[in-house]
Design a protein around this motif. Structure first.
Motif, PDB file in Angstrom:
ATOM      1  N   ARG A 592       0.752  -1.150   0.102  1.00  0.00           N
ATOM      2  CA  ARG A 592       0.076   0.305  -0.092  1.00  0.00           C
ATOM      3  C   ARG A 592       0.718   1.165   0.045  1.00  0.00           C
ATOM      4  NH1 ARG A 592      -3.804   0.580   4.545  1.00  0.00           N
ATOM      5  NH2 ARG A 592      -1.765   0.070   5.828  1.00  0.00           N
ATOM      6  N   GLY A 653      -5.331   9.833  -0.676  1.00  0.00           N
ATOM      7  CA  GLY A 653      -5.787   8.742  -1.604  1.00  0.00           C
ATOM      8  C   GLY A 653      -4.607   7.564  -0.882  1.00  0.00           C
ATOM      9  N   ASN A 656      -4.108   0.197  -2.745  1.00  0.00           N
ATOM     10  CA  ASN A 656      -3.875  -1.047  -2.458  1.00  0.00           C
ATOM     11  C   ASN A 656      -3.410  -1.528  -3.976  1.00  0.00           C
ATOM     12  OD1 ASN A 656      -3.678  -4.064  -2.209  1.00  0.00           O
ATOM     13  ND2 ASN A 656      -5.196  -3.999  -0.345  1.00  0.00           N
ATOM     14  N   GLN A 661      -7.613  -0.979  -5.024  1.00  0.00           N
ATOM     15  CA  GLN A 661      -8.743  -0.294  -4.364  1.00  0.00           C
ATOM     16  C   GLN A 661      -8.225   1.117  -3.922  1.00  0.00           C
ATOM     17  OE1 GLN A 661     -11.236  -2.298  -1.540  1.00  0.00           O
ATOM     18  NE2 GLN A 661     -10.659  -0.818  -0.003  1.00  0.00           N
ATOM     19  N   ALA A 662      -8.757   1.888  -3.961  1.00  0.00           N
ATOM     20  CA  ALA A 662      -7.990   3.337  -3.467  1.00  0.00           C
ATOM     21  C   ALA A 662      -9.449   3.925  -2.636  1.00  0.00           C
ATOM     22  CB  ALA A 662      -8.041   4.235  -4.763  1.00  0.00           C
ATOM     23  N   ASP A 663      -8.714   4.230  -1.479  1.00  0.00           N
ATOM     24  CA  ASP A 663      -9.650   4.789  -0.389  1.00  0.00           C
ATOM     25  C   ASP A 663      -9.507   6.378  -0.409  1.00  0.00           C
ATOM     26  OD1 ASP A 663     -10.834   2.414   0.534  1.00  0.00           O
ATOM     27  OD2 ASP A 663      -9.155   2.129   1.959  1.00  0.00           O
ATOM     28  N   CYS A 700     -15.605  10.896   2.183  1.00  0.00           N
ATOM     29  CA  CYS A 700     -14.660   9.704   1.853  1.00  0.00           C
ATOM     30  C   CYS A 700     -15.423   8.835   0.770  1.00  0.00           C
ATOM     31  CB  CYS A 700     -14.606   8.880   3.239  1.00  0.00           C
ATOM     32  SG  CYS A 700     -14.058   9.610   4.689  1.00  0.00           S
ATOM     33  N   THR A 702     -14.633   5.002  -1.797  1.00  0.00           N
ATOM     34  CA  THR A 702     -13.760   4.002  -2.191  1.00  0.00           C
ATOM     35  C   THR A 702     -14.030   3.570  -3.631  1.00  0.00           C
ATOM     36  OG1 THR A 702     -13.640   2.891  -0.112  1.00  0.00           O
ATOM     37  CG2 THR A 702     -13.141   1.279  -1.793  1.00  0.00           C
ATOM     38  N   TYR A 703     -12.834   3.732  -4.440  1.00  0.00           N
ATOM     39  CA  TYR A 703     -12.935   3.561  -5.904  1.00  0.00           C
ATOM     40  C   TYR A 703     -11.857   2.163  -6.339  1.00  0.00           C
ATOM     41  CZ  TYR A 703     -15.366   7.672  -6.508  1.00  0.00           C
ATOM     42  OH  TYR A 703     -16.232   8.730  -6.347  1.00  0.00           O
ATOM     43  N   THR A 704     -12.133   1.357  -7.194  1.00  0.00           N
ATOM     44  CA  THR A 704     -11.209   0.577  -7.508  1.00  0.00           C
ATOM     45  C   THR A 704     -10.682   0.886  -8.733  1.00  0.00           C
ATOM     46  OG1 THR A 704     -12.530  -1.642  -6.596  1.00  0.00           O
ATOM     47  CG2 THR A 704     -11.019  -2.124  -8.031  1.00  0.00           C
TER      48      THR A 704
END
Length: 782
Positions: A592, A653, A656, A661-663, A700, A702-704
């Motif tokens: 990460r 950002g 992972n 996956q991006a938080d 907030c 979450t995107y992949t």
């Protein structure tokens, strides 16, 4: 009870090969020298029954077809049984684990001497023809004395060998003397086997053992085993050791092909030897025994149940493994995990204590305190006090004070109608109330600061507790060991010419660690390619630790699915020496990373200091793996403690690399974007910047991120250069996204051109693109 029953069955089955070994040892020499008597002593010394072993020793003598020899063997067995009976009498069974009493070892040795004396004085003996070389030894009696002395020494040797084989074989590593003494026992047994059963029977048995050993080990140790098997046959003038070695090499080459492949290798090698010896062509009756010598072991091996082979393989793997190091690692992890749990509980108690101390009782009682103070100090000395008291004016005073606590001070318009018509000293009353309210505000400010500090410490204690708890759970879990893969790696490295003295593979399939120690100069690329091929997974070299000039330790981890490329472009505001925008790309762990952009309030050095401190705090907290919600609230509180107003807009950002996956967290920042060649997504924020309010509600999501997608952060200096978000999106739809640095430079140049070439604010662009690295794993590398 079940273990005891299994042990008894094993002991009973053990007497079968014991009889076979007795039979072979009786035919080592030409005169039926009692080599079996030395084995009998070793078996009884190792704890087997003297009566059963003695009976087997006597029964094996019946194959000598000599009544005097059989009676002599019976007498020797009786003498040894008597000696060990005396030993058991002097050393009771319940004291077997204690130190032997003095003299308890003498009876067996004395009876052994008596048994060897019967061989010297009674046994028939034809002297060996060595008189021409050693005339002194030509006499039969002299040779028997020498044999008796050697057999006495051999008894001690066999005692050590048998005890090691019965109690330590495949359980722990044997000492060098135990290995040598066991090899001597096998050598004499093999010679007797060849002499009694014939060379073909010995070869067939050896071939079967070689097939079994090659299937179980699947490595080059079969060559050493073949060498040991070939010694008895070579000493007697049979098949040479070199043929055993060639056969072992062919079996090693086919050891990974299964039972049929090994049998094919044995049949082909045996046929080649028979052809060279002229046995196969022309085919005669003499050709049958050599063919059966190779065919029968193959048939028996193929009929052997796979369950037995798997059990033998598991036993051998377990024996070869270094379990102590694994147990030590897991025990160490468990101890560390337990200690971390205790520390986690400690910080949890600290957080609970700070939270319990935080109450609002002072604020609730402040109103009543001000009312009573003003009523006693100001109103009681007034001539109209009794009339005011009769008209319940104190309740009106309480309403006035409540308004003052809300507004900060009171005036004439805040007084109730009853108080305005009744009170003769309104100015004095308002002054007294406002003076108390001033003291109250000062007190409440200090109380709020103390409460905020206590709340901050409580949240930090909670964050540390969560971190320690997470690490404790991770450390307390035993590491799963993959022994089968370790064995495959060892074979592959040997084939590639890499000498690995130790290999350890542990962890889950999605997150494993490969540690190995190599000897000599190592080609890292070749080492990595071989490990990749065996594990069928991309690897990265995590650490390389030199141990000495010859040995190095390599630690590999599974490489993430994605890699990342970054691009940054920045420009400082005209007339300022420092840029108020700060960016960071931080590696949280091997899987990460964090990318962040902070825009401090205003521009110049102070704004740069604000944004730099914000990112530094965020970086430290994320590296420590603190929960994200606590991170943002803590940074917000720390910024609000400043003497001046310190506001910061932040884009964060956490990506992972395994899943993409991006938080994403946006706090008061301009719109961010996710770009690809075919799509465009806009990420907007409606929250206030950090440091304005004590409470924080960040945006907030979450995107992949897919392969070749790009995450784009910009500061307000960039977004402000465009007329609207729509104009900015039109530009993004036209620019190429393959090169993050090129994209960042192009956006900055376009925004700067819209300002007329003069930057009117700090301008920063941060772009991150995910891609899959090229993977090349050659089969031939393994």
């Amino acid at each position: 009870m079940l273990k005891r029953k299994n042990a008894d069955i094993f002991t009973l089955l053990l007497y079968v090969p014991v009889f076979f070994i007795f039979l072979c040892l009786n035919h080592v020499g030409n005169n039926a020298e009692p080599f079996g008597l030395a084995l009998l002593f070793g078996l009884c010394y190792a704890g087997l029954s003297p009566i059963i072993c003695g009976l087997e020793y006597f029964l094996s003598s019946l194959f000598l077809a000599s009544v005097p020899l059989s009676l002599l063997f019976l007498l020797q067995a009786a003498l040894l049984a008597f000696g060990f009976f005396l030993r058991g009498y002097l050393q009771p069974a319940h004291a077997a684990g204690s130190r032997l009493r003095r003299g308890t070892i003498l009876p067996p040795f004395l009876c052994l001497v008596a048994g060897l004396s019967t061989f010297v004085f009674v046994a028939p003996f034809v002297p060996y023809p060595i008189g021409d070389v050693f005339p002194v030894l030509a006499d039969a009696f002299t040779q028997k004395i020498i044999f008796a002395f050697l057999l006495f020494l051999l008894s001690a040797v066999f005692a050590i060998a048998v005890k090691a084989l019965l109690h330590k074989f495949l359980k722990c590593r044997l000492q060098i003397e135990e290995i040598l003494f066991s090899a001597l026992l096998y050598l004499l047994t093999g010679i007797g086997f060849c002499r009694f059963f014939g060379f073909n029977a010995y070869l067939g048995t050896s071939f079967f053992l070689l097939l079994l050993f090659s299937y179980v080990t699947k490595d080059a140790t079969g060559a050493v085993f073949a060498f040991v098997l070939g010694i008895p046959c070579a000493l007697l003038g049979g098949v040479g050791i070199e043929r055993f070695f060639i056969l072992s090499v062919s079996l090693v080459l086919f050891c990974h092909t299964g039972k049929w492949g090994l049998c094919f290798a044995l049949l082909c090698t045996g046929a080649a030897f028979a052809f060279l010896d002229g046995v196969l062509y022309p085919f005669t009756v003499a050709s049958v025994p050599p063919l059966l010598t190779t065919l029968c072991p193959c048939i028996l091996f193929l009929l052997l149940p796979n369950g037995i082979l798997r059990k033998l393989e598991n036993e051998l793997i377990f024996y070869r493994e270094k379990h102590l190091s694994r147990v030590t690692v897991n025990l160490g992890r468990a101890a560390v995990g337990g200690q971390l749990f205790e520390l986690s509980s400690l910080f949890k108690e600290i957080q609970t204590t700070f939270s319990a101390l935080d109450d609002d009782s002072a604020e609730k009682n402040a109103c009543a305190f001000i009312v009573n103070t003003v009523w006693q100090e100001q109103c009681r000395g007034c001539p109209s006090f009794k009339s005011c008291q009769a008209r319940a004016l104190k309740s009106d005073l309480q309403k006035l004070v409540e308004i003052g606590c809300l507004k900060g001070r009171v005036s004439l318009i805040d007084m109730t109608e009853n108080m305005a018509h009744t009170c003769d000293r309104q100015s004095d009353l308002l002054y007294a109330v406002n003076r108390q309210l001033t003291d109250f505000r000062r007190f409440m400010t200090e109380a709020e600061n103390v409460s905020s500090g206590r709340a901050l410490l409580a949240s930090q204690a909670q964050g540390v507790s969560e971190i320690l708890k997470s690490v404790a759970l991770e450390q307390s879990r035993p590491l799963p060991i993959q022994t089968k893969a370790e064995k495959e790696l060892c074979v592959a490295f040997l084939k590639a010419g890499i000498v690995c003295t130790e290999i350890m593979l542990f962890g889950e399939e999605e997150d494993f660690t490969l540690s190995l120690i190599t000897y000599g100069k190592t080609d890292v690329k070749k080492l990595t390619d071989v490990a990749k091929y065996v594990l069928q997974s991309p690897l990265i070299l995590s650490k390389r630790i030199p141990l000495n000039r010859e040995k190095s330790c390599f630690i590999f981890r599974r490489r993430p699915l994605f890699d990342a490329a970054f691009g940054v472009a920045t420009k400082t505001k005209e007339g300022e020496r420092a840029c108020g925008d700060t960016y960071a790309v931080v590696k949280i762990d091997e899987r990460r990373f964090m990318v962040a952009l902070a825009d401090g309030m205003g521009s110049g050095e102070y704004a740069q200091k604000i944004s730099a401190c914000t990112l530094s705090l965020l970086e430290s907290f994320y590296r420590a793996k603190m929960p994200p919600a606590l991170i943002l609230s803590t940074v917000n509180k720390l910024l609000s403690f400043g003497k001046e107003e310190t506001f910061t807009c932040v884009d964060i950002g956490i990506v992972n690399l395994d899943t993409g996956q991006a938080d994403l967290v946006k706090i008061g920042s301009p719109a961010a974007f996710i770009l690809s060649e075919k799509s465009l997504q806009i990420l907007e924020s409606n929250s206030l910047p950090l440091g304005i309010l004590d409470s924080l509600r960040p945006d907030c999501a979450t995107y992949t991120l897919q392969e070749n997608e790009l995450l784009l952060f910009v500061s307000d200096g960039i977004s402000g250069a465009f007329g609207s978000t729509a104009d900015f999106c039109e530009l993004l739809k036209k620019v190429p996204t393959a090169n993050p640095q090129g994209l960042a430079d192009l956006i900055l140049d376009t925004a700067l051109a819209k300002y007329g070439g003069v930057p009117k604010d700090d301008m920063t662009v941060v772009a991150v693109r995910l891609f899959k690295p090229a993977e090349k794993v050659e089969k031939t590398s393994a």
